[in-house]
Design an enzyme around this catalytic site. Structure first.
Site, PDB file in Angstrom:
ATOM      1  N   LYS A 270     -15.935 -37.716  -1.830  1.00 41.51           N
ATOM      2  CA  LYS A 270     -16.280 -37.501  -3.331  1.00 41.51           C
ATOM      3  C   LYS A 270     -16.234 -35.972  -3.386  1.00 41.51           C
ATOM      4  O   LYS A 270     -16.209 -35.429  -4.812  1.00 41.51           O
ATOM      5  CB  LYS A 270     -18.044 -37.745  -3.214  1.00 41.51           C
ATOM      6  CG  LYS A 270     -18.552 -37.529  -4.613  1.00 41.51           C
ATOM      7  CD  LYS A 270     -19.890 -38.329  -4.857  1.00 41.51           C
ATOM      8  CE  LYS A 270     -20.689 -37.876  -5.909  1.00 41.51           C
ATOM      9  NZ  LYS A 270     -19.924 -37.503  -7.332  1.00 41.51           N
TER      10      LYS A 270
ATOM     11  N   LYS B  55      -8.712 -36.822   3.583  1.00 42.41           N
ATOM     12  CA  LYS B  55      -9.431 -38.260   3.203  1.00 42.41           C
ATOM     13  C   LYS B  55      -9.872 -38.273   1.843  1.00 42.41           C
ATOM     14  O   LYS B  55     -10.426 -37.344   1.187  1.00 42.41           O
ATOM     15  CB  LYS B  55     -10.406 -38.567   4.203  1.00 42.41           C
ATOM     16  CG  LYS B  55     -11.671 -37.580   4.137  1.00 42.41           C
ATOM     17  CD  LYS B  55     -12.678 -37.808   4.988  1.00 42.41           C
ATOM     18  CE  LYS B  55     -14.003 -37.227   4.652  1.00 42.41           C
ATOM     19  NZ  LYS B  55     -15.169 -37.745   5.386  1.00 42.41           N
TER      20      LYS B  55
ATOM     21  N   LYS C 250     -19.396 -27.885   7.338  1.00 43.44           N
ATOM     22  CA  LYS C 250     -20.129 -27.752   6.116  1.00 43.44           C
ATOM     23  C   LYS C 250     -20.584 -26.304   6.226  1.00 43.44           C
ATOM     24  O   LYS C 250     -21.012 -25.705   5.058  1.00 43.44           O
ATOM     25  CB  LYS C 250     -21.440 -28.597   6.536  1.00 43.44           C
ATOM     26  CG  LYS C 250     -21.466 -30.116   6.190  1.00 43.44           C
ATOM     27  CD  LYS C 250     -21.621 -30.300   4.716  1.00 43.44           C
ATOM     28  CE  LYS C 250     -21.215 -31.434   4.171  1.00 43.44           C
ATOM     29  NZ  LYS C 250     -21.683 -32.890   4.879  1.00 43.44           N
TER      30      LYS C 250
HETATM   31  P1  TYM Z   1     -20.839 -40.953   4.472  1.00 43.20           P
HETATM   32  O1  TYM Z   1     -21.990 -41.155   3.419  1.00 43.20           O
HETATM   33  O2  TYM Z   1     -20.176 -39.538   4.303  1.00 43.20           O
HETATM   34  O3  TYM Z   1     -19.891 -41.971   4.343  1.00 43.20           O
HETATM   35  C1  TYM Z   1     -20.301 -43.466   4.592  1.00 43.20           C
HETATM   36  C2  TYM Z   1     -19.311 -44.171   5.366  1.00 43.20           C
HETATM   37  O4  TYM Z   1     -18.146 -44.147   4.452  1.00 43.20           O
HETATM   38  C3  TYM Z   1     -17.103 -43.967   5.591  1.00 43.20           C
HETATM   39  N1  TYM Z   1     -15.796 -43.079   4.868  1.00 43.20           N
HETATM   40  C4  TYM Z   1     -14.682 -43.271   4.933  1.00 43.20           C
HETATM   41  N2  TYM Z   1     -13.904 -44.181   5.680  1.00 43.20           N
HETATM   42  C5  TYM Z   1     -12.533 -44.062   5.629  1.00 43.20           C
HETATM   43  N3  TYM Z   1     -11.914 -43.371   4.796  1.00 43.20           N
HETATM   44  C6  TYM Z   1     -12.416 -42.422   4.140  1.00 43.20           C
HETATM   45  N4  TYM Z   1     -11.855 -41.605   3.376  1.00 43.20           N
HETATM   46  C7  TYM Z   1     -14.104 -42.391   4.113  1.00 43.20           C
HETATM   47  N5  TYM Z   1     -15.213 -41.656   3.891  1.00 43.20           N
HETATM   48  C8  TYM Z   1     -16.038 -42.276   3.823  1.00 43.20           C
HETATM   49  C9  TYM Z   1     -17.750 -42.904   6.464  1.00 43.20           C
HETATM   50  O5  TYM Z   1     -17.048 -42.997   7.921  1.00 43.20           O
HETATM   51  C10 TYM Z   1     -19.080 -43.786   6.596  1.00 43.20           C
HETATM   52  O6  TYM Z   1     -19.062 -44.726   7.590  1.00 43.20           O
HETATM   53  N6  TYM Z   1     -23.413 -39.518   8.684  1.00 43.20           N
HETATM   54  C11 TYM Z   1     -23.121 -40.956   7.624  1.00 43.20           C
HETATM   55  C12 TYM Z   1     -24.234 -41.632   6.971  1.00 43.20           C
HETATM   56  C13 TYM Z   1     -25.245 -42.093   8.128  1.00 43.20           C
HETATM   57  C14 TYM Z   1     -24.818 -42.995   8.892  1.00 43.20           C
HETATM   58  C15 TYM Z   1     -26.082 -43.141   9.887  1.00 43.20           C
HETATM   59  C16 TYM Z   1     -23.983 -43.822   9.332  1.00 43.20           C
HETATM   60  C17 TYM Z   1     -26.447 -41.396   8.285  1.00 43.20           C
HETATM   61  N7  TYM Z   1     -27.098 -42.060   9.500  1.00 43.20           N
HETATM   62  C18 TYM Z   1     -26.348 -44.022  10.883  1.00 43.20           C
HETATM   63  C19 TYM Z   1     -23.863 -44.945  10.417  1.00 43.20           C
HETATM   64  C20 TYM Z   1     -25.208 -44.801  11.010  1.00 43.20           C
HETATM   65  C21 TYM Z   1     -22.556 -40.143   6.435  1.00 43.20           C
HETATM   66  O7  TYM Z   1     -22.358 -39.104   6.175  1.00 43.20           O
HETATM   67  O8  TYM Z   1     -21.359 -41.011   5.900  1.00 43.20           O
END
Ligand code: TYM
Length: 331
Positions: free
Chosen positions: A197, A194, A111
């Protein structure tokens, strides 16, 4: 029954990576476990959304969650910022989170590289807030995609450190989890990396994409000029398409295209057509539900109000106990 927590940042519509990496597990787990699923709106502030965008995006994730099959009768479904107890636990955990370890986190480094003019403290302490989200309900399992593995390791570090520091056995060690298999990474359509968005136009397929958009995005996916020898190793863009087939299509379909590839008779256009139709099949019922939910403001309000109440009850108990352990005593 185990306690399960997970969340997704509201940055727009959910895509197939979010669905197969996380939400599909939520839907299975809500049947048997004590589940808390939330919309991580505090986390999304690290990229400075406008107030209108923030609200719109939260609403879209809520609609996506419900359309995908999250059931507020079975799981506690809430918005992170409706549970301000999370921020107190975050502050308390920050006192035992060290600059060195936070600066080494891969997502922070990435980031910082991507947004050099906005390397804010929230980005640095992002894993601490995430740990607070998880351990505030004393979760054991966290359904996430592969990209969150390191964050879960940090969560265990902070939970264990708290236990050691105060000589208690209070927080369990939460594990990243994917129903019955390894954590997964859904690839994007641009030939590398991957699905995400922020990876650029056309890389991600959203659960809300209509059939014609899905067909267009898939047909434009990057490939190569085709195999020239039997059983040739696949290039990254082509491997990505096969990975998508393995997750989204039937085993027969996958086997058919594998064979075509290995015999050098594959036509990528046919593979893409099939893949697009299989995605459309998965998306269609969700899209239909989204269109209904969009109109039902009263229901949406009820879902988040009830969710907040249930989540706060659990969070307040933890924060009360943590305060006692730390030594905040009332006079
Ligand atoms: P975020 O919002 O980037 O993504 C949400 C969830 O989707 C999964 N994901 C993917 N899995 C497989 N292939 C992909 N291409 C892919 N893109 C996204 C992510 O692994 C995630 O599970 N930090 C987290 C949000 C969060 C969170 C938490 C998650 C905040 N607090 C507590 C679990 C527990 C995040 O940014 O995910």
């Amino acid at each position: 029954m185990e306690t399960v927590v997970s969340g997704i940042r509201p940055t727009g519509e959910l895509h197939l990576g979010n669905y197969f990496g996380a939400v599909k597990n939520f839907i299975q787990m809500q049947e048997t476990e004590r589940c808390f699923f939330f919309i991580a709106d505090y986390h999304s502030l690290t990229t400075h959304p406008t107030p209108e965008n923030l609200h719109q995006n939260v609403k879209r994730v809520l609609i996506n969650y419900l359309a995908a099959g999250l059931d507020p009768e079975k799981a506690t479904l809430y918005i992170q910022s409706d549970v301000p107890e999370v921020t107190e636990l975050y502050l308390l955990l920050n006192m035992n989170a060290y600059l060195g370890e936070l600066m080494r986190v891969t997502s922070f480094k990435e980031k910082a590289r991507k947004q050099p003019n906005n390397v804010n403290a929230g980005l640095l302490t992002y894993p601490v807030l995430m740990a607070a989200d998880i351990i505030i309900h004393k979760a054991a399992k966290v359904p996430v995609g592969k990209d969150q593995e390191q964050h879960l390791e940090m969560t265990r570090t902070f939970a264990n450190r708290f236990n050691r520091m105060y000589k208690v056995d209070y927080f369990p060690e939460p594990q990243a989890y994917n129903f019955g298999q390894e954590l997964i990474k859904i690839p994007g359509l641009d030939g590398s990396g991957k699905m995400g968005k922020s990876e650029g136009e056309g890389n991600a397929i959203f659960l809300s994409d209509p059939p014609e958009v899905i067909r267009k995005k898939v047909m434009r996916a990057v490939t190569d000029t085709g195999p020239t020898q039997p059983n040739q190793p696949k290039s990254e863009p082509v491997q990505n398409l096969f990975t998508l087939l393995s997750v989204l299509s039937s085993p027969d379909t996958l086997a058919y295209f594998e064979e075509q590839y290995n015999k050098c008779t594959i036509r990528y256009g046919d593979l893409k057509k099939q893949l697009a139709e299989d995605i459309i099949q998965i998306n269609a019922p969700m899209r239909e539900k989204m269109l209904q939910l969009e109109k039902d403001e009263i229901y949406l309000r009820k879902v988040v109000t009830t969710g907040a109440e249930k989540a706060r009850e659990s969070a307040q108990k933890t924060v009360r106990e943590v305060r006692e352990i730390i030594g905040f005593k009332s006079f």
